[in-house]
Design a protein around this motif. Structure first.
Motif, PDB file in Angstrom:
ATOM      1  N   LEU A   1       0.829  -1.195   0.000  1.00  0.00           N
ATOM      2  CA  LEU A   1       0.000   0.000   0.000  1.00  0.00           C
ATOM      3  C   LEU A   1       0.871   1.255   0.000  1.00  0.00           C
ATOM      4  O   LEU A   1       1.614   1.489   0.954  1.00  0.00           O
ATOM      5  N   ALA A   2       0.791   2.040  -1.060  1.00  0.00           N
ATOM      6  CA  ALA A   2       1.487   3.327  -1.141  1.00  0.00           C
ATOM      7  C   ALA A   2       0.458   4.399  -0.814  1.00  0.00           C
ATOM      8  O   ALA A   2      -0.345   4.789  -1.668  1.00  0.00           O
ATOM      9  N   ILE A   3       0.468   4.844   0.431  1.00  0.00           N
ATOM     10  CA  ILE A   3      -0.554   5.757   0.925  1.00  0.00           C
ATOM     11  C   ILE A   3      -0.003   7.172   1.092  1.00  0.00           C
ATOM     12  O   ILE A   3      -0.607   8.134   0.659  1.00  0.00           O
ATOM     13  N   THR A   4       1.156   7.288   1.722  1.00  0.00           N
ATOM     14  CA  THR A   4       1.724   8.614   1.970  1.00  0.00           C
ATOM     15  C   THR A   4       2.420   9.133   0.708  1.00  0.00           C
ATOM     16  O   THR A   4       2.765   8.363  -0.197  1.00  0.00           O
ATOM     17  N   GLU A   5       2.629  10.430   0.675  1.00  0.00           N
ATOM     18  CA  GLU A   5       3.303  11.040  -0.475  1.00  0.00           C
ATOM     19  C   GLU A   5       4.692  10.426  -0.672  1.00  0.00           C
ATOM     20  O   GLU A   5       5.100  10.133  -1.796  1.00  0.00           O
ATOM     21  N   GLU A   6       5.406  10.201   0.414  1.00  0.00           N
ATOM     22  CA  GLU A   6       6.750   9.612   0.333  1.00  0.00           C
ATOM     23  C   GLU A   6       6.695   8.198  -0.249  1.00  0.00           C
ATOM     24  O   GLU A   6       7.496   7.835  -1.110  1.00  0.00           O
ATOM     25  N   GLU A   7       5.744   7.390   0.201  1.00  0.00           N
ATOM     26  CA  GLU A   7       5.589   6.029  -0.327  1.00  0.00           C
ATOM     27  C   GLU A   7       5.229   6.066  -1.808  1.00  0.00           C
ATOM     28  O   GLU A   7       5.739   5.263  -2.602  1.00  0.00           O
ATOM     29  N   GLN A   8       4.380   6.999  -2.186  1.00  0.00           N
ATOM     30  CA  GLN A   8       3.958   7.108  -3.576  1.00  0.00           C
ATOM     31  C   GLN A   8       5.093   7.587  -4.479  1.00  0.00           C
ATOM     32  O   GLN A   8       5.221   7.126  -5.606  1.00  0.00           O
ATOM     33  N   GLU A   9       5.920   8.491  -3.990  1.00  0.00           N
ATOM     34  CA  GLU A   9       7.055   8.962  -4.783  1.00  0.00           C
ATOM     35  C   GLU A   9       8.072   7.847  -4.999  1.00  0.00           C
ATOM     36  O   GLU A   9       8.691   7.763  -6.043  1.00  0.00           O
ATOM     37  N   ARG A  10       8.238   6.985  -4.024  1.00  0.00           N
ATOM     38  CA  ARG A  10       9.226   5.899  -4.098  1.00  0.00           C
ATOM     39  C   ARG A  10       8.739   4.745  -4.972  1.00  0.00           C
ATOM     40  O   ARG A  10       9.484   4.198  -5.776  1.00  0.00           O
ATOM     41  N   GLY A  11       7.485   4.333  -4.785  1.00  0.00           N
ATOM     42  CA  GLY A  11       6.913   3.266  -5.590  1.00  0.00           C
ATOM     43  C   GLY A  11       7.820   2.042  -5.680  1.00  0.00           C
ATOM     44  O   GLY A  11       8.380   1.589  -4.690  1.00  0.00           O
ATOM     45  N   PHE A  12       7.955   1.507  -6.891  1.00  0.00           N
ATOM     46  CA  PHE A  12       8.787   0.318  -7.132  1.00  0.00           C
ATOM     47  C   PHE A  12      10.209   0.682  -7.568  1.00  0.00           C
ATOM     48  O   PHE A  12      10.923  -0.167  -8.102  1.00  0.00           O
ATOM     49  N   MET A  13      10.624   1.926  -7.356  1.00  0.00           N
ATOM     50  CA  MET A  13      11.980   2.327  -7.758  1.00  0.00           C
ATOM     51  C   MET A  13      13.017   1.341  -7.222  1.00  0.00           C
ATOM     52  O   MET A  13      12.937   0.924  -6.070  1.00  0.00           O
ATOM     53  N   GLU A  14      13.944   0.986  -8.077  1.00  0.00           N
ATOM     54  CA  GLU A  14      15.098   0.126  -7.763  1.00  0.00           C
ATOM     55  C   GLU A  14      14.729  -1.327  -7.457  1.00  0.00           C
ATOM     56  O   GLU A  14      15.589  -2.109  -7.087  1.00  0.00           O
ATOM     57  N   ARG A  15      13.473  -1.712  -7.608  1.00  0.00           N
ATOM     58  CA  ARG A  15      13.080  -3.108  -7.394  1.00  0.00           C
ATOM     59  C   ARG A  15      13.405  -3.908  -8.653  1.00  0.00           C
ATOM     60  O   ARG A  15      12.914  -3.600  -9.730  1.00  0.00           O
ATOM     61  N   LYS A  16      14.199  -4.932  -8.504  1.00  0.00           N
ATOM     62  CA  LYS A  16      14.594  -5.751  -9.655  1.00  0.00           C
ATOM     63  C   LYS A  16      13.652  -6.917  -9.886  1.00  0.00           C
ATOM     64  O   LYS A  16      13.562  -7.431 -10.989  1.00  0.00           O
ATOM     65  N   GLU A  17      12.974  -7.360  -8.830  1.00  0.00           N
ATOM     66  CA  GLU A  17      12.062  -8.495  -8.959  1.00  0.00           C
ATOM     67  C   GLU A  17      10.715  -8.163  -8.327  1.00  0.00           C
ATOM     68  O   GLU A  17      10.655  -7.727  -7.188  1.00  0.00           O
ATOM     69  N   ILE A  18       9.673  -8.373  -9.110  1.00  0.00           N
ATOM     70  CA  ILE A  18       8.306  -8.212  -8.620  1.00  0.00           C
ATOM     71  C   ILE A  18       7.546  -9.439  -9.111  1.00  0.00           C
ATOM     72  O   ILE A  18       7.274  -9.562 -10.304  1.00  0.00           O
ATOM     73  N   PRO A  19       7.254 -10.380  -8.245  1.00  0.00           N
ATOM     74  CA  PRO A  19       6.622 -11.631  -8.671  1.00  0.00           C
ATOM     75  C   PRO A  19       5.198 -11.433  -9.201  1.00  0.00           C
ATOM     76  O   PRO A  19       4.486 -10.519  -8.777  1.00  0.00           O
ATOM     77  N   ASP A  20       4.796 -12.310 -10.123  1.00  0.00           N
ATOM     78  CA  ASP A  20       3.416 -12.313 -10.592  1.00  0.00           C
ATOM     79  C   ASP A  20       2.495 -12.499  -9.387  1.00  0.00           C
ATOM     80  O   ASP A  20       2.843 -13.187  -8.417  1.00  0.00           O
ATOM     81  N   GLY A  21       1.336 -11.879  -9.456  1.00  0.00           N
ATOM     82  CA  GLY A  21       0.376 -11.988  -8.363  1.00  0.00           C
ATOM     83  C   GLY A  21       0.620 -10.998  -7.245  1.00  0.00           C
ATOM     84  O   GLY A  21      -0.046 -11.038  -6.219  1.00  0.00           O
ATOM     85  N   THR A  22       1.611 -10.100  -7.445  1.00  0.00           N
ATOM     86  CA  THR A  22       1.884  -9.056  -6.460  1.00  0.00           C
ATOM     87  C   THR A  22       1.875  -7.710  -7.170  1.00  0.00           C
ATOM     88  O   THR A  22       1.957  -7.631  -8.392  1.00  0.00           O
ATOM     89  N   GLY A  23       1.791  -6.652  -6.375  1.00  0.00           N
ATOM     90  CA  GLY A  23       1.806  -5.319  -6.949  1.00  0.00           C
ATOM     91  C   GLY A  23       1.852  -4.259  -5.876  1.00  0.00           C
ATOM     92  O   GLY A  23       2.141  -4.530  -4.719  1.00  0.00           O
ATOM     93  N   MET A  24       1.557  -3.033  -6.304  1.00  0.00           N
ATOM     94  CA  MET A  24       1.510  -1.897  -5.393  1.00  0.00           C
ATOM     95  C   MET A  24       0.304  -1.048  -5.777  1.00  0.00           C
ATOM     96  O   MET A  24       0.117  -0.731  -6.956  1.00  0.00           O
ATOM     97  N   ILE A  25      -0.501  -0.717  -4.768  1.00  0.00           N
ATOM     98  CA  ILE A  25      -1.651   0.144  -5.026  1.00  0.00           C
ATOM     99  C   ILE A  25      -1.378   1.528  -4.451  1.00  0.00           C
ATOM    100  O   ILE A  25      -0.931   1.657  -3.320  1.00  0.00           O
ATOM    101  N   PHE A  26      -1.588   2.529  -5.274  1.00  0.00           N
ATOM    102  CA  PHE A  26      -1.425   3.921  -4.894  1.00  0.00           C
ATOM    103  C   PHE A  26      -2.828   4.453  -4.623  1.00  0.00           C
ATOM    104  O   PHE A  26      -3.671   4.456  -5.519  1.00  0.00           O
ATOM    105  N   ALA A  27      -3.073   4.859  -3.386  1.00  0.00           N
ATOM    106  CA  ALA A  27      -4.413   5.294  -2.985  1.00  0.00           C
ATOM    107  C   ALA A  27      -4.370   6.766  -2.600  1.00  0.00           C
ATOM    108  O   ALA A  27      -3.522   7.190  -1.815  1.00  0.00           O
ATOM    109  N   TYR A  28      -5.297   7.524  -3.164  1.00  0.00           N
ATOM    110  CA  TYR A  28      -5.369   8.959  -2.910  1.00  0.00           C
ATOM    111  C   TYR A  28      -6.686   9.280  -2.216  1.00  0.00           C
ATOM    112  O   TYR A  28      -7.654   8.532  -2.315  1.00  0.00           O
ATOM    113  N   GLU A  29      -6.734  10.415  -1.529  1.00  0.00           N
ATOM    114  CA  GLU A  29      -7.929  10.809  -0.783  1.00  0.00           C
ATOM    115  C   GLU A  29      -9.048  11.285  -1.687  1.00  0.00           C
ATOM    116  O   GLU A  29     -10.219  11.216  -1.312  1.00  0.00           O
ATOM    117  N   ALA A  30      -8.690  11.813  -2.863  1.00  0.00           N
ATOM    118  CA  ALA A  30      -9.691  12.346  -3.782  1.00  0.00           C
ATOM    119  C   ALA A  30      -9.340  11.933  -5.206  1.00  0.00           C
ATOM    120  O   ALA A  30      -8.188  11.602  -5.503  1.00  0.00           O
TER     121      ALA A  30
END
Length: 161
Positions: free
Chosen positions: A50-79
């Protein structure tokens, strides 16, 4: 003087340990949960960070070399808002779904590793879900499918109070 310094050693050591601990805590992984996506063939699970805060959202998957199928990142905003993503410092190819506030997937795009090209939503949406490139297709998820009500509640409950 020497005896006073000797008395400060435990305090100094405690300060160093607290600094190290707090820097480790700041690098801890994002919160995770399992979301469900309702498709014409049934519910498809995806384990997300869960990428909820601005800092988490700015970072996202940066520098991640492996992201397995069936996984991900959700960016959630208030509006709802038009969203803009790029792949700077992101070596793993991704697909992104832009999702409205009712959980309906409105758009899906593929993104190229390290690209500075902006991928934008055509309309205002509430969420963006990044997964390994091609996962939506492999999992049978397409535009018009939706997050389950439980998934929307899980995301809403993860927002800081």
């Amino acid at each position: 003087m020497i005896s006073r310094l000797g008395n400060l050693r435990p305090v100094w050591a405690l300060g160093v340990m607290m600094t190290l601990f707090s820097s480790c805590a700041a690098k801890s992984p994002l919160r995770e949960c399992e979301l469900g996506i309702e498709t014409s063939r049934g519910s498809v699970p995806v384990r997300v960070e869960l990428a909820i805060t601005e800092e988490e959202q700015e970072r996202g998957f940066m520098e991640r070399k492996e992201i397995p199928d069936g996984t991900g990142m959700i960016f959630a905003y208030e509006a709802d808002r038009r969203m803009h993503f790029w792949m700077k410092d992101t070596p793993h190819p991704l697909s992104i779904a832009f999702i409205d506030s009712s959980g309906v997937i409105r758009e899906i795009y593929d993104m190229t590793p390290f690209s500075l090209e902006t991928v934008s939503s055509e309309r205002s949406v509430r969420f963006a879900l990044e997964v390994p490139s091609g996962w939506f297709s492999r999992a049978g998820v397409s535009v018009g499918d939706r997050l389950t009500e439980g998934s929307l509640a899980e995301i809403a409950g993860s927002r800081p109070k």
